[in-house]
Design a protein around this motif. Structure first.
Motif, PDB file in Angstrom:
ATOM      1  N   TYR A  46       0.849  -1.200   0.000  1.00  0.00           N
ATOM      2  CA  TYR A  46       0.000   0.000   0.000  1.00  0.00           C
ATOM      3  C   TYR A  46       0.879   1.243   0.000  1.00  0.00           C
ATOM      4  O   TYR A  46       1.986   1.236   0.554  1.00  0.00           O
ATOM      5  N   CYS A  47       0.353   2.303  -0.611  1.00  0.00           N
ATOM      6  CA  CYS A  47       1.046   3.591  -0.560  1.00  0.00           C
ATOM      7  C   CYS A  47       0.024   4.712  -0.526  1.00  0.00           C
ATOM      8  O   CYS A  47      -0.870   4.779  -1.379  1.00  0.00           O
ATOM      9  N   GLY A  48       0.147   5.578   0.475  1.00  0.00           N
ATOM     10  CA  GLY A  48      -0.738   6.717   0.578  1.00  0.00           C
ATOM     11  C   GLY A  48      -0.419   7.768  -0.477  1.00  0.00           C
ATOM     12  O   GLY A  48       0.699   7.850  -0.982  1.00  0.00           O
ATOM     13  N   VAL A  49      -1.424   8.562  -0.803  1.00  0.00           N
ATOM     14  CA  VAL A  49      -1.273   9.649  -1.771  1.00  0.00           C
ATOM     15  C   VAL A  49      -1.279  10.967  -0.998  1.00  0.00           C
ATOM     16  O   VAL A  49      -2.325  11.434  -0.553  1.00  0.00           O
ATOM     17  N   CYS A  50      -0.106  11.534  -0.831  1.00  0.00           N
ATOM     18  CA  CYS A  50       0.075  12.760  -0.065  1.00  0.00           C
ATOM     19  C   CYS A  50      -0.109  13.972  -0.971  1.00  0.00           C
ATOM     20  O   CYS A  50       0.144  13.903  -2.177  1.00  0.00           O
ATOM     21  N   HIS A  51      -0.532  15.107  -0.370  1.00  0.00           N
ATOM     22  CA  HIS A  51      -0.703  16.321  -1.169  1.00  0.00           C
ATOM     23  C   HIS A  51       0.621  16.759  -1.790  1.00  0.00           C
ATOM     24  O   HIS A  51       0.656  17.337  -2.879  1.00  0.00           O
ATOM     25  N   MET A 337      -5.791  12.168  -8.293  1.00  0.00           N
ATOM     26  CA  MET A 337      -5.053  13.428  -8.225  1.00  0.00           C
ATOM     27  C   MET A 337      -5.952  14.613  -8.556  1.00  0.00           C
ATOM     28  O   MET A 337      -5.851  15.681  -7.939  1.00  0.00           O
ATOM     29  N   GLU A 338      -6.825  14.448  -9.533  1.00  0.00           N
ATOM     30  CA  GLU A 338      -7.774  15.507  -9.870  1.00  0.00           C
ATOM     31  C   GLU A 338      -8.692  15.810  -8.688  1.00  0.00           C
ATOM     32  O   GLU A 338      -8.967  16.973  -8.377  1.00  0.00           O
ATOM     33  N   ARG A 339      -9.147  14.765  -8.035  1.00  0.00           N
ATOM     34  CA  ARG A 339     -10.004  14.962  -6.869  1.00  0.00           C
ATOM     35  C   ARG A 339      -9.238  15.568  -5.704  1.00  0.00           C
ATOM     36  O   ARG A 339      -9.761  16.430  -4.989  1.00  0.00           O
ATOM     37  N   LEU A 340      -7.989  15.133  -5.519  1.00  0.00           N
ATOM     38  CA  LEU A 340      -7.174  15.666  -4.437  1.00  0.00           C
ATOM     39  C   LEU A 340      -6.963  17.164  -4.607  1.00  0.00           C
ATOM     40  O   LEU A 340      -6.983  17.922  -3.632  1.00  0.00           O
ATOM     41  N   ALA A 341      -6.760  17.607  -5.843  1.00  0.00           N
ATOM     42  CA  ALA A 341      -6.566  19.030  -6.116  1.00  0.00           C
ATOM     43  C   ALA A 341      -7.791  19.850  -5.720  1.00  0.00           C
ATOM     44  O   ALA A 341      -7.680  21.046  -5.425  1.00  0.00           O
ATOM     45  N   LYS A 342      -8.949  19.205  -5.692  1.00  0.00           N
ATOM     46  CA  LYS A 342     -10.193  19.879  -5.304  1.00  0.00           C
ATOM     47  C   LYS A 342     -10.575  19.583  -3.860  1.00  0.00           C
ATOM     48  O   LYS A 342     -11.675  19.920  -3.422  1.00  0.00           O
ATOM     49  N   SER A 343      -9.662  18.933  -3.126  1.00  0.00           N
ATOM     50  CA  SER A 343      -9.920  18.515  -1.730  1.00  0.00           C
ATOM     51  C   SER A 343     -11.123  17.583  -1.639  1.00  0.00           C
ATOM     52  O   SER A 343     -11.841  17.567  -0.633  1.00  0.00           O
ATOM     53  N   ASP A 344     -11.331  16.811  -2.681  1.00  0.00           N
ATOM     54  CA  ASP A 344     -12.474  15.893  -2.734  1.00  0.00           C
ATOM     55  C   ASP A 344     -12.034  14.488  -2.336  1.00  0.00           C
ATOM     56  O   ASP A 344     -12.003  13.566  -3.153  1.00  0.00           O
ATOM     57  N   VAL A 345     -11.656  14.323  -1.083  1.00  0.00           N
ATOM     58  CA  VAL A 345     -11.271  13.007  -0.577  1.00  0.00           C
ATOM     59  C   VAL A 345     -11.483  13.000   0.927  1.00  0.00           C
ATOM     60  O   VAL A 345     -11.244  13.992   1.601  1.00  0.00           O
ATOM     61  N   ARG A 346     -11.967  11.881   1.459  1.00  0.00           N
ATOM     62  CA  ARG A 346     -12.176  11.742   2.903  1.00  0.00           C
ATOM     63  C   ARG A 346     -11.392  10.541   3.404  1.00  0.00           C
ATOM     64  O   ARG A 346     -11.872   9.436   3.370  1.00  0.00           O
ATOM     65  N   TYR A 347     -10.160  10.698   3.945  1.00  0.00           N
ATOM     66  CA  TYR A 347      -9.411  11.927   3.944  1.00  0.00           C
ATOM     67  C   TYR A 347      -8.064  11.708   3.274  1.00  0.00           C
ATOM     68  O   TYR A 347      -7.263  12.600   3.162  1.00  0.00           O
ATOM     69  N   ARG A 348      -7.803  10.474   2.865  1.00  0.00           N
ATOM     70  CA  ARG A 348      -6.544  10.129   2.216  1.00  0.00           C
ATOM     71  C   ARG A 348      -6.780   9.016   1.209  1.00  0.00           C
ATOM     72  O   ARG A 348      -7.367   7.982   1.542  1.00  0.00           O
ATOM     73  N   PHE A 349      -6.329   9.228  -0.008  1.00  0.00           N
ATOM     74  CA  PHE A 349      -6.296   8.124  -0.965  1.00  0.00           C
ATOM     75  C   PHE A 349      -5.132   7.205  -0.607  1.00  0.00           C
ATOM     76  O   PHE A 349      -4.042   7.671  -0.258  1.00  0.00           O
ATOM     77  N   VAL A 350      -5.378   5.903  -0.698  1.00  0.00           N
ATOM     78  CA  VAL A 350      -4.316   4.920  -0.521  1.00  0.00           C
ATOM     79  C   VAL A 350      -4.385   3.951  -1.695  1.00  0.00           C
ATOM     80  O   VAL A 350      -5.452   3.414  -2.014  1.00  0.00           O
ATOM     81  N   ILE A 351      -3.232   3.738  -2.327  1.00  0.00           N
ATOM     82  CA  ILE A 351      -3.171   2.835  -3.475  1.00  0.00           C
ATOM     83  C   ILE A 351      -3.015   1.392  -2.989  1.00  0.00           C
ATOM     84  O   ILE A 351      -2.112   1.091  -2.201  1.00  0.00           O
TER      85      ILE A 351
END
Length: 359
Positions: A46-51, A337-351
């Motif tokens: 797993y890898c988190g998607v950080c801002h 990434m597109e959603r992250l740019a809009k702060s549209d995630v609760r609260y961290r994407f993880v791959i």
């Protein structure tokens, strides 16, 4: 002769890389070094998607070296260890955070503050001592010096634990250093995103009164009912904001966008501390009068050293603190990434790297 990323090292590796400032990620073949005597080889699960991954992919900070394979919230299983490795064994569940090496000799390294070492080598978008580029966790394998590998506690879910390796330590370290861990004190958390939601959980575990400060009224019920905050302050509500002036002992500012500091400083009481951990693309304006008149402090913090990061993981495991995540497949990265740019995630994407790699 310059060798291609595929030919730099003996081990074949596969990941997703951005190749220009569009930030678009696509499949990328490269290589990792062989496992050395002090190394730990890890199959990434797993890898988190950080801002900061988004900023790096788009070169928002101006120092991205393409191609870049982001990812510094890495969790996986040990597949090999070197002869000198005594901390880990094959099949152990381990993590890798923001950096993978340092000089080991300077004052910072000697104090366990490798994160402030002038020669610190980042997990990605950096260069190893042999001159080859480092590639991050949006990939299938990684090889890391045992001194920069973390042990994941047995009771911690691997996917929800991954973001703690950056987001978790980013808020835990300043909270401990600046005294934002005193039971009964009032902590404001500015911004309720990947960092902020973990700061709320850690603040409550420390026994603090926690108020979330946000521009979005829609987040109130989630902040209080789901995350456990004591109160919620809408920063765009003049009456409620005025009533909160001078009521907080500390504020941890997790906002990654350009924003005004003066309103946050006004919420602090005398001797209050505002600590910023977000990284906006442009400089913020710092008003001096509130600092002088209220004997207030403003500070910053950059993740934490290896010892402290392990301490944070153990603390979070003890208090059942994990990140709230959305699990994605690796081929969903660009949409994420597109959603992250809009702060549209609760609260961290993880791959879900282990179940979504395809060459």
């Amino acid at each position: 002769m310059v060798r291609s990323p595929e030919e730099e090292h003996p081990q074949k590796a596969f990941g997703w890389a951005a190749r220009d400032n569009s930030g678009t990620l696509s499949p990328f073949n490269f290589s990792r070094r062989d496992n050395g005597e002090d190394d730990v080889s890890i199959k990434i699960l797993y890898c988190g998607v950080c801002h900061s991954d988004l900023h790096s992919a788009k070169n928002d900070w101006g120092f991205t070296s393409y191609p870049v394979v982001p990812g510094h919230e890495i969790v996986g299983a040990v597949t090999a260890v070197g002869n000198n490795v005594n901390k880990f064994s094959v099949n152990d569940k381990v993590g890798v955070g923001v950096f993978v090496d340092s000089c080991k000799k300077c004052d910072c390294c000697q104090q366990g503050l490798e994160n402030y070492c002038p020669q610190m080598i980042l997990t990605y978008n950096s260069f190893s001592s042999d001159g080859t580029k480092t590639y991050g966790g949006y990939s299938d394998i990684i090889v890391v010096d045992q001194n920069y590998v973390l042990r994941i506690p047995d009771n911690m879910p691997l996917d929800m634990g991954a973001p703690l390796l950056c987001a978790g330590i980013t808020v835990y370290s300043p909270m401990v250093y600046y005294g934002m861990n005193q039971p009964g004190k009032h902590l404001g958390v500015a911004g309720l995103g990947g960092l902020g939601h973990i700061a709320v959980k850690i603040g409550k575990a420390f026994g603090m009164k926690v108020t979330v400060i946000s521009t979005s009224p829609k987040k109130e019920s989630e902040a209080i009912d789901r995350l456990g905050a004591d109160s919620f302050l809408v920063s765009t509500d003049p009456a409620k904001f005025k009533a909160a002036i001078g009521t907080m002992d500390y504020i941890i500012d997790t906002i990654a966008a350009v924003h005004a500091l003066a309103p946050l400083l006004s919420l602090l009481n005398v001797n209050g501390k505002l600590v910023t951990v977000g990284l906006p693309e442009k400089p913020l304006e710092l008003p001096i009068f509130p600092l002088v008149i209220g004997r207030k402090l403003i500070g910053g913090s950059n993740v934490g050293g290896i010892k402290e990061t392990q301490e944070m993981l153990d603390f979070c495991a003890k208090h059942n603190i994990t990140a709230d995540i959305e699990l994605i497949q690796i081929d969903e990265l660009n949409k994420a990434m597109e959603r992250l740019a809009k702060s549209d995630v609760r609260y961290r994407f993880v791959i879900d790297v282990g179940n979504s790699q395809s060459k």
